[in-house]
Design a protein around this motif. Structure first.
Motif, PDB file in Angstrom:
ATOM      1  N   ALA A 133      -9.813  -1.513   2.950  1.00 22.39           N
ATOM      2  CA  ALA A 133      -9.646  -2.457   2.068  1.00 22.39           C
ATOM      3  C   ALA A 133      -8.349  -3.259   2.276  1.00 22.39           C
ATOM      4  N   ASP A 134      -8.412  -4.581   1.897  1.00 22.88           N
ATOM      5  CA  ASP A 134      -7.275  -5.268   2.154  1.00 22.88           C
ATOM      6  C   ASP A 134      -6.231  -4.989   0.944  1.00 22.88           C
ATOM      7  N   ARG A 135      -6.739  -4.653  -0.020  1.00 18.65           N
ATOM      8  CA  ARG A 135      -6.082  -4.281  -1.236  1.00 18.65           C
ATOM      9  C   ARG A 135      -6.573  -3.036  -1.926  1.00 18.65           C
ATOM     10  N   VAL A 136      -5.642  -2.556  -2.772  1.00 22.47           N
ATOM     11  CA  VAL A 136      -6.232  -1.220  -3.499  1.00 22.47           C
ATOM     12  C   VAL A 136      -5.543  -1.185  -4.985  1.00 22.47           C
ATOM     13  N   LEU A 137      -6.540  -1.267  -6.064  1.00 25.76           N
ATOM     14  CA  LEU A 137      -6.085  -1.317  -7.178  1.00 25.76           C
ATOM     15  C   LEU A 137      -6.294   0.231  -7.854  1.00 25.76           C
ATOM     16  N   ALA A 138      -5.056   0.803  -8.331  1.00 23.44           N
ATOM     17  CA  ALA A 138      -5.115   2.096  -8.937  1.00 23.44           C
ATOM     18  C   ALA A 138      -5.459   1.881 -10.422  1.00 23.44           C
ATOM     19  N   ALA A 139      -6.656   2.421 -10.864  1.00 25.72           N
ATOM     20  CA  ALA A 139      -7.145   1.853 -12.369  1.00 25.72           C
ATOM     21  C   ALA A 139      -7.865   3.384 -12.904  1.00 25.72           C
ATOM     22  N   GLY A 140      -7.315   4.735 -12.479  1.00 26.58           N
ATOM     23  CA  GLY A 140      -7.662   5.651 -13.149  1.00 26.58           C
ATOM     24  C   GLY A 140      -6.945   6.404 -14.238  1.00 26.58           C
ATOM     25  N   GLY A 141      -6.016   5.585 -14.893  1.00 26.20           N
ATOM     26  CA  GLY A 141      -5.472   6.173 -15.937  1.00 26.20           C
ATOM     27  C   GLY A 141      -4.848   7.391 -15.964  1.00 26.20           C
ATOM     28  N   ALA A 142      -5.215   8.391 -16.976  1.00 27.19           N
ATOM     29  CA  ALA A 142      -4.602   9.733 -16.999  1.00 27.19           C
ATOM     30  C   ALA A 142      -5.294  10.512 -15.974  1.00 27.19           C
ATOM     31  N   TYR A 143      -6.364  10.232 -15.199  1.00 22.56           N
ATOM     32  CA  TYR A 143      -6.990  10.878 -14.271  1.00 22.56           C
ATOM     33  C   TYR A 143      -6.657  10.708 -12.797  1.00 22.56           C
ATOM     34  N   THR A 144      -5.417   9.828 -12.848  1.00 25.14           N
ATOM     35  CA  THR A 144      -4.860   9.399 -11.551  1.00 25.14           C
ATOM     36  C   THR A 144      -4.449  10.609 -10.645  1.00 25.14           C
ATOM     37  N   GLY A 145      -4.944  10.737  -9.489  1.00 19.70           N
ATOM     38  CA  GLY A 145      -4.835  11.862  -8.651  1.00 19.70           C
ATOM     39  C   GLY A 145      -3.550  11.813  -7.605  1.00 19.70           C
ATOM     40  N   ARG A 196     -15.199 -14.171  -8.821  1.00 24.70           N
ATOM     41  CA  ARG A 196     -14.441 -15.063  -8.064  1.00 24.70           C
ATOM     42  C   ARG A 196     -14.702 -14.924  -6.529  1.00 24.70           C
ATOM     43  N   GLY A 197     -15.720 -14.295  -6.352  1.00 29.83           N
ATOM     44  CA  GLY A 197     -16.111 -14.195  -4.800  1.00 29.83           C
ATOM     45  C   GLY A 197     -15.555 -13.036  -3.964  1.00 29.83           C
ATOM     46  N   ALA A 198     -14.904 -12.144  -4.591  1.00 33.05           N
ATOM     47  CA  ALA A 198     -14.480 -11.180  -3.670  1.00 33.05           C
ATOM     48  C   ALA A 198     -15.447  -9.990  -3.529  1.00 33.05           C
ATOM     49  N   ARG A 199     -15.182  -9.243  -2.460  1.00 30.04           N
ATOM     50  CA  ARG A 199     -16.160  -8.189  -1.983  1.00 30.04           C
ATOM     51  C   ARG A 199     -15.341  -6.929  -2.449  1.00 30.04           C
ATOM     52  N   VAL A 200     -16.065  -6.270  -3.518  1.00 28.97           N
ATOM     53  CA  VAL A 200     -15.370  -5.218  -4.243  1.00 28.97           C
ATOM     54  C   VAL A 200     -16.094  -3.875  -4.129  1.00 28.97           C
ATOM     55  N   ALA A 201     -15.408  -2.577  -4.070  1.00 23.05           N
ATOM     56  CA  ALA A 201     -15.922  -1.523  -4.334  1.00 23.05           C
ATOM     57  C   ALA A 201     -15.170  -0.662  -5.323  1.00 23.05           C
ATOM     58  N   ALA A 242     -24.342   3.178   0.590  1.00 21.77           N
ATOM     59  CA  ALA A 242     -23.526   4.026   1.467  1.00 21.77           C
ATOM     60  C   ALA A 242     -22.282   2.977   1.273  1.00 21.77           C
ATOM     61  N   LEU A 243     -21.097   3.640   1.289  1.00 21.21           N
ATOM     62  CA  LEU A 243     -19.743   2.807   1.341  1.00 21.21           C
ATOM     63  C   LEU A 243     -19.795   1.918   2.429  1.00 21.21           C
ATOM     64  N   PRO A 244     -19.213   0.598   2.144  1.00 18.69           N
ATOM     65  CA  PRO A 244     -19.233  -0.416   3.095  1.00 18.69           C
ATOM     66  C   PRO A 244     -17.981   0.245   3.992  1.00 18.69           C
ATOM     67  N   ALA A 245     -17.938  -0.597   5.210  1.00 24.72           N
ATOM     68  CA  ALA A 245     -17.129  -0.321   6.137  1.00 24.72           C
ATOM     69  C   ALA A 245     -15.670  -1.025   5.432  1.00 24.72           C
ATOM     70  N   ARG A 246     -15.701  -2.130   4.875  1.00 25.17           N
ATOM     71  CA  ARG A 246     -14.700  -2.930   4.576  1.00 25.17           C
ATOM     72  C   ARG A 246     -14.964  -3.543   3.319  1.00 25.17           C
ATOM     73  N   VAL A 247     -13.735  -3.689   2.401  1.00 23.69           N
ATOM     74  CA  VAL A 247     -13.890  -4.561   1.324  1.00 23.69           C
ATOM     75  C   VAL A 247     -12.794  -5.336   1.078  1.00 23.69           C
ATOM     76  N   ASP A 248     -12.710  -6.448   0.178  1.00 22.82           N
ATOM     77  CA  ASP A 248     -11.306  -6.934   0.106  1.00 22.82           C
ATOM     78  C   ASP A 248     -10.651  -6.271  -0.829  1.00 22.82           C
ATOM     79  N   VAL A 249     -11.248  -5.523  -2.022  1.00 21.34           N
ATOM     80  CA  VAL A 249     -10.316  -4.866  -2.773  1.00 21.34           C
ATOM     81  C   VAL A 249     -11.107  -3.585  -3.032  1.00 21.34           C
ATOM     82  N   ALA A 250     -10.581  -2.598  -2.929  1.00 20.81           N
ATOM     83  CA  ALA A 250     -11.059  -1.159  -3.379  1.00 20.81           C
ATOM     84  C   ALA A 250     -10.343  -0.940  -4.758  1.00 20.81           C
ATOM     85  N   ILE A 251     -11.179  -0.468  -5.798  1.00 22.59           N
ATOM     86  CA  ILE A 251     -10.655  -0.125  -7.142  1.00 22.59           C
ATOM     87  C   ILE A 251     -10.721   1.410  -7.319  1.00 22.59           C
TER      88      ILE A 251
END
Length: 428
Positions: free
Chosen positions: A229-241, A49-54, A23-32
């Motif tokens: 998420a504390d921070r979000v990284l958009a990494a979807g390339g051509a599929y960015t919604g 580097r120790g971050a909690r990442v989804a 299941a999705l966690p309630a909170r992460v450091d970074v959502a990608i």
């Protein structure tokens, strides 16, 4: 023979799959957002580097262009060195070109560290001149690369090119022995396994539909629920919604299509590409080709500009077959066994862009050079999000987009762009 409408690369590949019931966690450091090269390289770096990442992927791990490309790990960028220098100045151009070389080193290192069996090999690439004037441009490029960038290439006049490529279709070439080739599906699967081993959480069928700022962080709404998420990284390339409309308006989703023949006899394969180089031509609507490890001719190009669909794949296969036989008449009668398409992310200035805007981090716009550069910039942004100094020369570049209302979710202008590039290739 029935044409297999999927990438030859994925045969026998074991992609990572999330544990049942995860299941999705309630909170992460970074959502990608996106589980291709950029997202998985960033997730691996952050988790190490120790971050909690989804990592939230709309389809399955490595589904998009990351497993559908030609497997070329190339030096340089879409823009040639003299264009980079003219646009950004020599100092910035040197940093950008150096990043392209570092990106190949990064791929080689992670393949070795993570024991990814993806047939990585530094076989080099040859840029071939479609017209005599293009070879004269290669002479200028080779001189500039040696003098200002300290990078050695070798000019191949037509008489020497035949020792590399068994085709009389070209007017010389430029050889760069730094580039490499690999199986892209095995590579992206290996990155996914490495990210998961490091502790990143991977979620498939988790399309991100909306982002909302909440306090100093983000609320991420996906097809499988929401998380903080504390921070979000958009990494979807051509599929960015539509969750990132500013990015979406700055991406041109270009279709790129590939066919792969039946395995060739060893003697014929050696005649066509003697040293297993990665090869691409100098046209704007370029063709690119290589041999696979089992000696298939893999031949790709912008046969159609629209993103992939079953109809586009079939139409493109016929176009590519004709183009391949023009380059290599020796392949007339050799059946194509596979045909597929992928959608690559180009920007309006044909440059990669990586940074952040209004708190949303992103890396995007590889324009066909994404195997190495997407991996490298993903790792760079992962390190930066974990607090390391940035080594990203593409942060802060002007990032042009289409005027509002001219270009939105549907890329209606792509046929016009294709016709324009065909005209330029004809006039050049």
């Amino acid at each position: 023979m029935t044409l297999k409408e999927y990438p030859v690369w994925i045969e026998g590949v074991s992609f990572p799959r999330e544990p049942a019931g995860q299941a999705l966690p309630a909170r992460v450091d970074v959502a990608i957002i996106g589980a291709g090269y950029t997202g998985l390289a960033a997730a691996r770096e952050l988790a190490r580097r120790g971050a909690r990442v989804a990592v939230l992927e709309a389809r399955t791990i490595g589904w998009g262009a990351s497993s559908r490309n030609g497997g070329m790990v190339l030096s340089g960028l879409k823009l040639e060195a003299h264009d980079l220098a003219a646009r950004y100045g020599m100092a910035a151009a040197r940093r950008m070109f150096a990043a392209s070389l570092a990106s190949i080193d990064w791929v080689e290192q992670v393949v070795r560290e993570e024991a990814i069996a993806c047939d990585f090999r530094r076989s080099g690439h040859v840029l071939v001149a479609s017209k005599p004037a293009h070879f004269r441009m290669f002479e200028r490029e080779a001189t500039l690369l040696a003098r200002e960038f300290g990078h050695a290439t070798r000019l191949l006049p037509p008489s020497e090119l035949r020792a590399e490529i068994g085709s009389g279709a070209y007017h010389g070439g430029l050889l760069d022995e730094v580039s490499a080739g690999l199986n892209p599906a095995r590579y992206v699967a290996g990155l996914g396994h490495a990210a998961a081993r490091a502790g990143a959480l991977l979620f498939e069928r988790a399309e991100v539909r909306r982002l909302a700022r909440q306090g100093g962080g983000w609320r991420v709404y996906s097809a499988r629920g929401k998380l903080q998420a504390d921070r979000v990284l958009a990494a979807g390339g051509a599929y960015t919604g539509g969750f990132a409309p500013r990015l979406q308006r700055r991406i041109v989703p270009l279709g790129s299509y590939i066919i792969a023949t039946a395995p060739l006899p060893e003697g014929l394969a050696h005649e066509l590409i003697a040293h297993d180089r990665m090869v691409f031509d100098s046209k704007r609507l370029l063709c690119y080709y290589r041999l696979t490890p089992d000696r298939r001719m893999l031949f790709g190009g912008r046969a159609r500009f629209f993103p992939e669909s079953p109809r586009m794949v079939r139409e493109s296969a016929a176009v590519l077959r004709h183009q391949m036989e023009q380059v290599f008449p020796q392949l007339r009668g050799v059946p194509a066994e596979y045909a597929w398409g992928g959608t690559l992310d180009a920007t309006f200035d044909l440059m990669p862009h990586a940074g952040q805007h209004d708190g949303l981090h992103y890396a995007i716009g590889y324009a066909g050079h994404g195997v190495a550069m997407a991996s490298y910039l993903g790792a760079q942004l992962g390190a930066q999000l974990a607090g390391a100094p940035s080594e990203n020369p593409f942060d802060g570049l002007p990032f042009p987009g289409a005027p509002p209302g001219l270009y939105g979710r549907r890329p209606w202008l792509l046929p016009l762009a294709g016709a324009w590039y065909r005209l330029l290739d004809w006039l050049a």
